[in-house]
Scaffold this active site. Structure first.
Site, PDB file in Angstrom:
ATOM      1  CD  GLU A  44     -16.690 -11.854  17.555  1.00 24.09           C
ATOM      2  OE1 GLU A  44     -15.851 -10.973  17.803  1.00 24.09           O
ATOM      3  OE2 GLU A  44     -17.447 -11.824  16.557  1.00 24.09           O
TER       4      GLU A  44
ATOM      5  CB  CYS B 255      -6.556 -11.207  11.755  1.00 20.69           C
ATOM      6  SG  CYS B 255      -4.979 -11.991  11.477  1.00 20.69           S
TER       7      CYS B 255
ATOM      8  CB  CYS C  59      -3.952 -11.940   8.202  1.00 19.65           C
ATOM      9  SG  CYS C  59      -4.515 -10.428   8.972  1.00 19.65           S
TER      10      CYS C  59
ATOM     11  CE  LYS D 226      -2.769 -12.236   3.070  1.00 18.12           C
ATOM     12  NZ  LYS D 226      -2.985 -10.878   3.505  1.00 18.12           N
TER      13      LYS D 226
ATOM     14  CE1 TYR E   3      -0.409  -4.016   3.476  1.00 16.59           C
ATOM     15  CE2 TYR E   3      -1.507  -1.904   3.179  1.00 16.59           C
ATOM     16  CZ  TYR E   3      -0.471  -2.660   3.710  1.00 16.59           C
ATOM     17  OH  TYR E   3       0.495  -2.051   4.464  1.00 16.59           O
TER      18      TYR E   3
ATOM     19  CD  GLU F 136      -2.452  -9.175   0.646  1.00 18.22           C
ATOM     20  OE1 GLU F 136      -1.412  -8.961   1.284  1.00 18.22           O
ATOM     21  OE2 GLU F 136      -3.554  -9.407   1.199  1.00 18.22           O
TER      22      GLU F 136
ATOM     23  NE  ARG G   9      -9.915   6.337  -4.995  1.00 22.41           N
ATOM     24  CZ  ARG G   9     -10.534   6.827  -3.937  1.00 22.41           C
ATOM     25  NH1 ARG G   9     -11.789   7.191  -4.021  1.00 22.41           N
ATOM     26  NH2 ARG G   9      -9.924   6.922  -2.788  1.00 22.41           N
TER      27      ARG G   9
ATOM     28  CG  HIS H  43      27.340 -15.957  -1.845  1.00 20.42           C
ATOM     29  ND1 HIS H  43      26.673 -15.104  -2.692  1.00 20.42           N
ATOM     30  CD2 HIS H  43      27.974 -16.865  -2.622  1.00 20.42           C
ATOM     31  CE1 HIS H  43      26.903 -15.465  -3.936  1.00 20.42           C
ATOM     32  NE2 HIS H  43      27.680 -16.528  -3.922  1.00 20.42           N
TER      33      HIS H  43
ATOM     34  CD  GLU I 128      24.705 -12.697  -1.582  1.00 21.25           C
ATOM     35  OE1 GLU I 128      25.889 -12.473  -1.330  1.00 21.25           O
ATOM     36  OE2 GLU I 128      24.310 -13.723  -2.183  1.00 21.25           O
TER      37      GLU I 128
HETATM   38  P1  NDP Z   1      -6.398  -0.023   1.282  1.00 18.76           P
HETATM   39  O1  NDP Z   1      -6.552   1.165   2.127  1.00 18.76           O
HETATM   40  O2  NDP Z   1      -5.100  -0.735   1.263  1.00 18.76           O
HETATM   41  O3  NDP Z   1      -6.756   0.346  -0.218  1.00 18.76           O
HETATM   42  C1  NDP Z   1      -7.995   0.848  -0.565  1.00 18.76           C
HETATM   43  C2  NDP Z   1      -7.980   1.083  -2.043  1.00 18.76           C
HETATM   44  O4  NDP Z   1      -9.298   1.378  -2.491  1.00 18.76           O
HETATM   45  C3  NDP Z   1      -7.097   2.235  -2.457  1.00 18.76           C
HETATM   46  O5  NDP Z   1      -6.459   1.894  -3.653  1.00 18.76           O
HETATM   47  C4  NDP Z   1      -8.087   3.370  -2.651  1.00 18.76           C
HETATM   48  O6  NDP Z   1      -7.682   4.285  -3.620  1.00 18.76           O
HETATM   49  C5  NDP Z   1      -9.294   2.623  -3.172  1.00 18.76           C
HETATM   50  N1  NDP Z   1     -10.557   3.283  -2.873  1.00 18.76           N
HETATM   51  C6  NDP Z   1     -10.945   3.847  -1.708  1.00 18.76           C
HETATM   52  N2  NDP Z   1     -12.199   4.315  -1.808  1.00 18.76           N
HETATM   53  C7  NDP Z   1     -12.609   4.056  -3.058  1.00 18.76           C
HETATM   54  C8  NDP Z   1     -13.811   4.310  -3.761  1.00 18.76           C
HETATM   55  N3  NDP Z   1     -14.838   4.911  -3.181  1.00 18.76           N
HETATM   56  N4  NDP Z   1     -13.892   3.898  -5.047  1.00 18.76           N
HETATM   57  C9  NDP Z   1     -12.854   3.284  -5.643  1.00 18.76           C
HETATM   58  N5  NDP Z   1     -11.690   3.017  -5.016  1.00 18.76           N
HETATM   59  C10 NDP Z   1     -11.574   3.399  -3.746  1.00 18.76           C
HETATM   60  O7  NDP Z   1      -7.610  -0.968   1.713  1.00 18.76           O
HETATM   61  P2  NDP Z   1      -7.906  -2.512   1.481  1.00 18.76           P
HETATM   62  O8  NDP Z   1      -9.378  -2.620   1.379  1.00 18.76           O
HETATM   63  O9  NDP Z   1      -7.061  -3.085   0.408  1.00 18.76           O
HETATM   64  O10 NDP Z   1      -7.441  -3.141   2.851  1.00 18.76           O
HETATM   65  C11 NDP Z   1      -7.915  -2.622   4.101  1.00 18.76           C
HETATM   66  C12 NDP Z   1      -6.817  -2.583   5.114  1.00 18.76           C
HETATM   67  O11 NDP Z   1      -6.548  -3.887   5.566  1.00 18.76           O
HETATM   68  C13 NDP Z   1      -5.486  -2.068   4.567  1.00 18.76           C
HETATM   69  O12 NDP Z   1      -5.379  -0.685   4.730  1.00 18.76           O
HETATM   70  C14 NDP Z   1      -4.458  -2.807   5.340  1.00 18.76           C
HETATM   71  O13 NDP Z   1      -4.040  -2.000   6.400  1.00 18.76           O
HETATM   72  C15 NDP Z   1      -5.175  -4.041   5.834  1.00 18.76           C
HETATM   73  N6  NDP Z   1      -4.663  -5.211   5.116  1.00 18.76           N
HETATM   74  C16 NDP Z   1      -3.380  -5.589   5.338  1.00 18.76           C
HETATM   75  C17 NDP Z   1      -2.865  -6.666   4.672  1.00 18.76           C
HETATM   76  C18 NDP Z   1      -1.462  -7.046   4.918  1.00 18.76           C
HETATM   77  O14 NDP Z   1      -0.879  -6.620   5.899  1.00 18.76           O
HETATM   78  N7  NDP Z   1      -0.852  -7.825   4.036  1.00 18.76           N
HETATM   79  C19 NDP Z   1      -3.647  -7.447   3.745  1.00 18.76           C
HETATM   80  C20 NDP Z   1      -4.978  -6.943   3.558  1.00 18.76           C
HETATM   81  C21 NDP Z   1      -5.458  -5.868   4.237  1.00 18.76           C
HETATM   82  P3  NDP Z   1      -6.679   5.496  -3.308  1.00 18.76           P
HETATM   83  O15 NDP Z   1      -5.320   4.886  -3.238  1.00 18.76           O
HETATM   84  O16 NDP Z   1      -6.877   6.356  -4.502  1.00 18.76           O
HETATM   85  O17 NDP Z   1      -7.141   6.108  -2.037  1.00 18.76           O
END
Ligand code: NDP
Length: 475
Positions: A45, A53, A58, A61, A190, A194, A211, A450, A455
């Site tokens: 590492e 994470c 995670c 966060k 996500y 968040e 977008r 309840h 529920e």
């Molecule tokens: P996500 O895949 O959730 O979302 C990415 C977002 O960025 C989408 O809205 C996407 O738009 C947009 N996007 C992608 N490319 C571009 C670009 N070039 N320009 C502008 N917007 C863009 O990714 P995150 O970065 O939020 O998180 C990464 C991953 O980490 C997640 O997929 C999730 O699996 C994991 N994660 C999980 C969490 C949890 O379990 N609570 C918390 C945080 C992260 P569009 O929808 O149009 O494609």
């Protein structure tokens, strides 16, 4: 020479039975358990043990989400007869407390590996060939019979955008030297959702820019809509169908030019636009390991997480399957079954419950209504929107949304979507029922507790509406 003896000799020609690259959730689990099985294991590492994470994902966060919830608790207390004195927030105190906690967890990860006799290399590692790994810090080379690549993902920094270097990502956000007065967060997934909540509730003037038209575009539409309304109601500024064109540094802060031509000045710009597989400079081509051709750089694996090279496996975000910590851990457990327990096991990526720690939280499992309508001819949709009990005396108008999607022909529950307090906790348990193949009748004959919010999940007896061949019809 017997077959067993031959394979034992073969093993001993390598320094290790297993070499794991990456000390995140997936890598540490595989390394620790393989070590506990008596295998000779090493793990490299380059940064801090625990991976995204634990160190910058995670765990911190969720701690920051808790921190951001206190202003609402203080406010709500009034309705319950409490007088809360003057409150104030110290960002640096939070950062320091977070740091102490993740250092503790990092120590536990290291201790777990030590306890399983895993040799830890505090270095970046790269492949020289299918069985040889170089520790780049010292140049030392070691060999292993099996190699597991668990290097995770990296934030997409949008390096084609002018001024990307002035933007932060989730890598930097936890350790900002001070809480910004204003922030623009790009993305609709996500992380963007968040952090928009975290910063807004910590008192930062927050703009979320996305977008597309619908935040959390892959979630059920009702959830996306409810999220959008909740964000607006709580005071987050949300710009849709727009994105950042360029960022310039000025004395006043960061000047952000948007695609629609508007220019805004903020203290920080955070990009949360997805994460890419962390597969660069790993020597993959030297070892002959194939990556996808889409340009994202995912390591290609079969249903057992095996790459095109027989003894090299990959798990977690570097394979770009499902970017979630528990999935990476599960893939590692399957890897161990397959490789060291003679029990070929494919990871199960079906019906993964997931939560977005927004405010309020979102919990979801299974199909959205739209996806279910594409798959099933007849759907029953059960939908409830209500004010959670705690909000009554608190005087809060926030509503909880619960939605159950049922395949009407088999009565199977194929999707559950919740947005409201503690949805993450609820969906974990609902996820068991859905994974077991529960029908709506199973939900109906489960006694309610309840008074709880949950529920509602077992008391929605009549469908709100039906969907026939993709079209909504009244029940
Ligand atoms: P996500 O895949 O959730 O979302 C990415 C977002 O960025 C989408 O809205 C996407 O738009 C947009 N996007 C992608 N490319 C571009 C670009 N070039 N320009 C502008 N917007 C863009 O990714 P995150 O970065 O939020 O998180 C990464 C991953 O980490 C997640 O997929 C999730 O699996 C994991 N994660 C999980 C969490 C949890 O379990 N609570 C918390 C945080 C992260 P569009 O929808 O149009 O494609």
């Amino acid at each position: 020479m017997s077959g067993n003896k031959a394979s034992a000799d073969n093993k001993m020609q390598y320094d290790y039975d297993l070499f794991v690259i990456g000390g995140g959730s997936g890598g540490v689990r595989a390394g620790r358990l393989a070590g506990a099985m008596g295998k000779r294991v090493a793990l490299a590492e380059e940064y801090r043990m625990g991976g995204t994470c634990v160190i910058r994902g995670c765990v911190p966060k969720k701690l920051y989400v808790y921190a951001s919830e206190f202003p609402a608790h203080f406010e709500d207390a009034k309705g319950y007869g409490w007088t809360v004195g003057e409150t104030s927030f110290d960002w640096n105190a939070l950062v320091a407390a977070k740091e102490a906690e993740i250092t503790r967890l990092q120590g536990l990860y290291t201790k777990g590996l030590d306890g399983s006799n895993v040799q830890i290399y505090d270095s970046r590692a790269k492949l020289i060939d299918a069985h040889t790994i170089e520790l780049t810090k010292t140049g030392e080379r070691v060999t292993a019979e099996y190699i597991l690549i668990a290097t995770g993902g990296r934030a997409n920094r949008n390096e084609n955008m002018p001024g990307y270097e002035y933007c932060i990502t989730s890598d930097e956000v936890f350790d900002l030297p001070e809480l910004p007065k204003s922030i623009m967060i790009e993305g609709g997934g996500y992380i963007a959702v968040e952090f928009a909540n975290i910063f807004h509730h910590l008192g930062v003037k927050t703009t979320l820019i996305y977008r597309g038209a619908r935040l959390l575009s892959r979630f059920d539409k009702d959830v996306s809509d409810h999220l959008y309304e909740s964000l607006l109601e709580s005071g987050v500024r949300v710009l849709t169908k727009n994105s950042i064109k360029k960022v310039e540094k000025t004395q006043a802060g960061l000047n952000v030019t948007l695609v629609n031509g508007d220019v805004e000045t903020v203290d920080q710009v955070m990009l949360a636009i997805g994460r890419l597989p962390n597969s660069a400079d790993l020597g993959l081509s030297d070892a002959g390991v194939a990556i996808d051709k889409s340009g994202r750089g995912a390591i290609l694996v079969d249903e057992y997480s095996r790459t095109n090279i027989d003894n090299i496996y990959a798990v977690g975000d570097v394979t770009d399957r499902v970017q979630l910590t528990p999935v990476a851990i599960h893939e590692s457990m399957c890897f161990l079954e397959t490789v060291f327990k003679n029990n070929p096991t494919s990871p199960d990526h079906e019906l993964i419950p997931t939560a977005v720690f927004s405010n309020p939280q979102i919990g979801t499992v299974g199909l959205s209504e739209d996806d279910a309508a594409r798959k099933y001819k007849n759907l029953e949709i059960y939908r409830a929107m209500f004010r959670p009990m705690k909000n009554t005396l608190a005087g809060r108008s926030d509503k909880t949304l619960m939605k159950i999607v049922v395949d009407a022909d088999t009565r199977k529950v194929v999707g559950v979507h919740i947005m409201g307090p503690e949805s993450g906790e609820m969906i974990q348990l609902v996820g068991i029922a859905v994974k077991m193949g529960a029908t709506k009748d199973d939900f109906d004959r489960t006694m309610a507790i309840h008074p709880t919010a949950a529920e509602e999940l077992v008391t929605m007896y009549k469908p709100t509406y039906l969907v026939r061949d993709g079209k909504r019809v009244e029940a």
